[in-house]
Design an enzyme around this catalytic site. Structure first.
Site, mmCIF file in Angstrom:
data_model
loop_
_atom_site.group_PDB
_atom_site.id
_atom_site.type_symbol
_atom_site.label_atom_id
_atom_site.label_comp_id
_atom_site.label_asym_id
_atom_site.label_seq_id
_atom_site.Cartn_x
_atom_site.Cartn_y
_atom_site.Cartn_z
ATOM 1 N N GLU A 47 33.100 36.925 34.131
ATOM 2 C CA GLU A 47 31.844 37.375 34.735
ATOM 3 C C GLU A 47 31.837 37.143 36.232
ATOM 4 O OE1 GLU A 47 27.080 37.637 34.133
ATOM 5 O OE2 GLU A 47 28.349 36.920 32.499
ATOM 6 N N THR A 48 32.439 36.061 36.665
ATOM 7 C CA THR A 48 32.521 35.794 38.107
ATOM 8 C C THR A 48 33.300 36.897 38.811
ATOM 9 O OG1 THR A 48 32.386 33.408 37.762
ATOM 10 C CG2 THR A 48 33.328 34.161 39.857
#
Length: 157
Positions: free
Chosen positions: A75-76
């Site tokens: 997700e980062t």
């Protein structure tokens, strides 16, 4: 773990954000959670985001890399790509994350590479491939972010 380092950005991105007085490394970082987990962003552009994370400190009770840790890395990286695609007038907000875990990792670093699947005006979707130090695939993820307009006060409209 979580020390600041220099991320490689395209020059046009550096220029765009510098003109607005925005600290690019802080804006496009792993955030507090990523820092605690040792996520390091190595390279960042709308076309490709690369980051690493240590397995040590991010394991589940069996000693394997925790699936949630892989999700944080994915997700980062996908969010950074989405933010770079959206530019300084958009804010990327994750709305869907899917992770398939292929194999366990017990030590070393894992590396994630995020590449775009779709880059539109209101959404961006990235595929994130996470591999171990032997270049074996540990996880494949897909992240879709909503691209929201930033109001003049700096928050999402």
């Amino acid at each position: 773990m979580g020390e600041q380092h220099s991320v490689k950005f395209p020059q046009e991105v550096i220029d765009e954000y510098a003109a607005l007085g925005i600290d690019l490394p802080a804006l496009f970082s792993a955030g507090d959670l990523g820092v605690r987990m040792g996520v390091q962003i190595v390279e960042a552009s709308a076309d490709r985001v690369v980051g690493t994370m240590p397995v040590e400190g991010n394991t589940q009770p069996y000693g394997l890399l925790h699936g949630g840790a892989s999700a944080v890395l994915a997700e980062t990286l996908g969010s950074v790509g989405s933010m770079l695609h959206g530019g300084s007038k958009k804010l990327a907000v994750g709305v869907d994350l899917n992770c398939t875990h292929h194999r366990g990792a017990r030590s070393g670093l894992v590396t994630g590479v995020a590449t775009p699947v779709h880059r539109g005006r209101s959404t961006a979707t990235y595929e994130i491939v996470i591999t171990d130090e032997q270049d074996k695939r540990v996880c494949t993820a897909r992240l879709t972010c909503l691209l929201r307009d930033v109001d003049p006060n700096g928050s999402a409209a």
